[in-house]
Write a protein that holds these residues in place. Structure first.
Motif, short mmCIF file in Angstrom:
data_model
loop_
_atom_site.label_atom_id
_atom_site.label_comp_id
_atom_site.label_asym_id
_atom_site.label_seq_id
_atom_site.Cartn_x
_atom_site.Cartn_y
_atom_site.Cartn_z
N LYS A 60 -16.82 -31.20 51.84
CA LYS A 60 -17.59 -30.88 53.04
C LYS A 60 -18.30 -29.55 52.78
O LYS A 60 -17.67 -28.50 52.67
CB LYS A 60 -16.68 -30.78 54.25
CG LYS A 60 -15.91 -32.08 54.47
CD LYS A 60 -15.72 -32.37 55.92
CE LYS A 60 -14.96 -33.63 56.22
NZ LYS A 60 -14.87 -34.65 55.26
N PHE A 61 -19.63 -29.63 52.66
CA PHE A 61 -20.42 -28.46 52.29
C PHE A 61 -20.83 -27.65 53.50
O PHE A 61 -21.12 -28.20 54.57
CB PHE A 61 -21.66 -28.89 51.51
CG PHE A 61 -21.37 -29.34 50.11
CD1 PHE A 61 -21.43 -28.44 49.08
CD2 PHE A 61 -20.99 -30.64 49.85
CE1 PHE A 61 -21.15 -28.83 47.78
CE2 PHE A 61 -20.71 -31.05 48.57
CZ PHE A 61 -20.78 -30.14 47.53
N ALA A 79 -22.50 -20.07 48.66
CA ALA A 79 -22.09 -20.81 49.85
C ALA A 79 -20.63 -21.20 49.67
O ALA A 79 -19.95 -20.66 48.80
CB ALA A 79 -22.99 -22.03 50.05
N TRP A 80 -20.17 -22.15 50.48
CA TRP A 80 -18.80 -22.62 50.31
C TRP A 80 -18.69 -24.09 50.62
O TRP A 80 -19.56 -24.68 51.23
CB TRP A 80 -17.82 -21.77 51.11
CG TRP A 80 -18.01 -21.69 52.60
CD1 TRP A 80 -18.93 -20.91 53.27
CD2 TRP A 80 -17.27 -22.37 53.60
NE1 TRP A 80 -18.79 -21.09 54.61
CE2 TRP A 80 -17.78 -21.98 54.86
CE3 TRP A 80 -16.23 -23.29 53.56
CZ2 TRP A 80 -17.27 -22.46 56.06
CZ3 TRP A 80 -15.73 -23.76 54.76
CH2 TRP A 80 -16.24 -23.34 55.98
N VAL A 81 -17.61 -24.63 50.08
CA VAL A 81 -17.34 -26.05 50.24
C VAL A 81 -15.85 -26.21 50.52
O VAL A 81 -15.03 -25.47 49.99
CB VAL A 81 -17.76 -26.82 48.96
CG1 VAL A 81 -17.01 -26.35 47.73
CG2 VAL A 81 -17.62 -28.33 49.14
N ASN A 82 -15.52 -27.13 51.38
CA ASN A 82 -14.12 -27.46 51.63
C ASN A 82 -13.81 -28.61 50.69
O ASN A 82 -14.32 -29.71 50.86
CB ASN A 82 -13.91 -27.85 53.09
CG ASN A 82 -12.46 -27.99 53.45
OD1 ASN A 82 -11.60 -28.11 52.58
ND2 ASN A 82 -12.18 -27.97 54.73
N ALA A 83 -13.01 -28.32 49.67
CA ALA A 83 -12.80 -29.31 48.61
C ALA A 83 -11.49 -29.07 47.88
O ALA A 83 -10.91 -28.01 47.96
CB ALA A 83 -13.95 -29.23 47.62
N GLY A 92 -9.07 -26.53 49.68
CA GLY A 92 -9.56 -25.98 50.93
C GLY A 92 -10.90 -25.30 50.71
O GLY A 92 -11.70 -25.74 49.89
N ASN A 93 -11.14 -24.23 51.44
CA ASN A 93 -12.42 -23.54 51.34
C ASN A 93 -12.58 -22.86 49.98
O ASN A 93 -11.75 -22.06 49.59
CB ASN A 93 -12.57 -22.52 52.46
CG ASN A 93 -12.68 -23.18 53.81
OD1 ASN A 93 -13.14 -24.31 53.91
ND2 ASN A 93 -12.27 -22.49 54.84
N GLN A 94 -13.63 -23.21 49.30
CA GLN A 94 -13.95 -22.67 47.98
C GLN A 94 -15.31 -21.98 48.05
O GLN A 94 -16.30 -22.62 48.39
CB GLN A 94 -14.05 -23.79 46.95
CG GLN A 94 -12.89 -24.74 46.91
CD GLN A 94 -11.79 -24.24 46.01
OE1 GLN A 94 -12.05 -23.69 44.96
NE2 GLN A 94 -10.57 -24.42 46.45
N LEU A 95 -15.35 -20.70 47.75
CA LEU A 95 -16.63 -20.00 47.64
C LEU A 95 -17.20 -20.32 46.27
O LEU A 95 -16.48 -20.42 45.29
CB LEU A 95 -16.44 -18.49 47.76
CG LEU A 95 -15.82 -17.97 49.04
CD1 LEU A 95 -15.72 -16.44 48.98
CD2 LEU A 95 -16.63 -18.39 50.25
N GLY A 118 -8.83 -19.33 48.10
CA GLY A 118 -7.57 -18.62 48.26
C GLY A 118 -7.66 -17.17 47.86
O GLY A 118 -8.65 -16.50 48.12
N ALA A 119 -6.63 -16.69 47.18
CA ALA A 119 -6.54 -15.29 46.81
C ALA A 119 -7.61 -14.88 45.80
O ALA A 119 -7.91 -13.70 45.67
CB ALA A 119 -5.15 -14.99 46.24
#
Length: 139
Positions: A60-61, A79-83, A92-95, A118-119
């Motif tokens: 999900k972009f 941007a980020w993607v939920n993947a 989860g959210n990935q920048l 994440g971290a």
């Protein structure tokens, strides 16, 4: 087959290399106008991101704006993607930061330089900030 740590190291090296050599067509971010990516341009970016995540079909972009006066050449894009990612613990959210190849102001190609969640998201955030970009602006 490459190990997960080797892939992670390669992504970091690629991101560092991209961070040192790509500019936003010589303009500072404050002088650029921005526009939404068209659906065909989103497809180019999604295909590039899809090559580095585990399940591209479920991604999900959240799209950031693109410089309206990009012209031709390479443009940094954050941007980020939920993947789900192939790296352990990164779901989860990935920048991400990508280099988008533009021709006459239109996105024609994309290469992901780094993607982390994440971290380790701070790695990508720092690269984006270096170019005056903020992945949190993506909607």
């Amino acid at each position: 087959m490459f190990s997960k740590p080797a892939i992670f190291s390669a992504l970091l090296i690629t991101a560092a290399a991209l961070a040192g050599c790509v500019t936003q067509s010589g303009n500072s971010p404050s002088t650029l106008s921005y526009r939404d990516l068209a659906s065909d341009e989103k497809k180019v970016v999604a295909e590039a991101v899809g090559r580095v995540i585990k399940d591209p079909a479920s991604a999900k972009f959240h799209w950031a704006k693109f410089p309206g006066n990009a012209g031709s050449g390479d443009v940094n894009y954050c941007a980020w993607v939920n993947a789900r990612s192939d790296l352990p613990g990164y779901s989860g959210n990935q920048l991400y930061i990508a280099v988008l190849g533009a021709e006459n102001g239109r996105v024609k190609s994309a290469v992901v330089g780094a993607i982390h969640g994440g971290a380790d998201a701070h790695v990508v955030r720092a690269l984006c900030k270096r170019y005056g970009l903020n992945p949190d602006d993506a909607v």
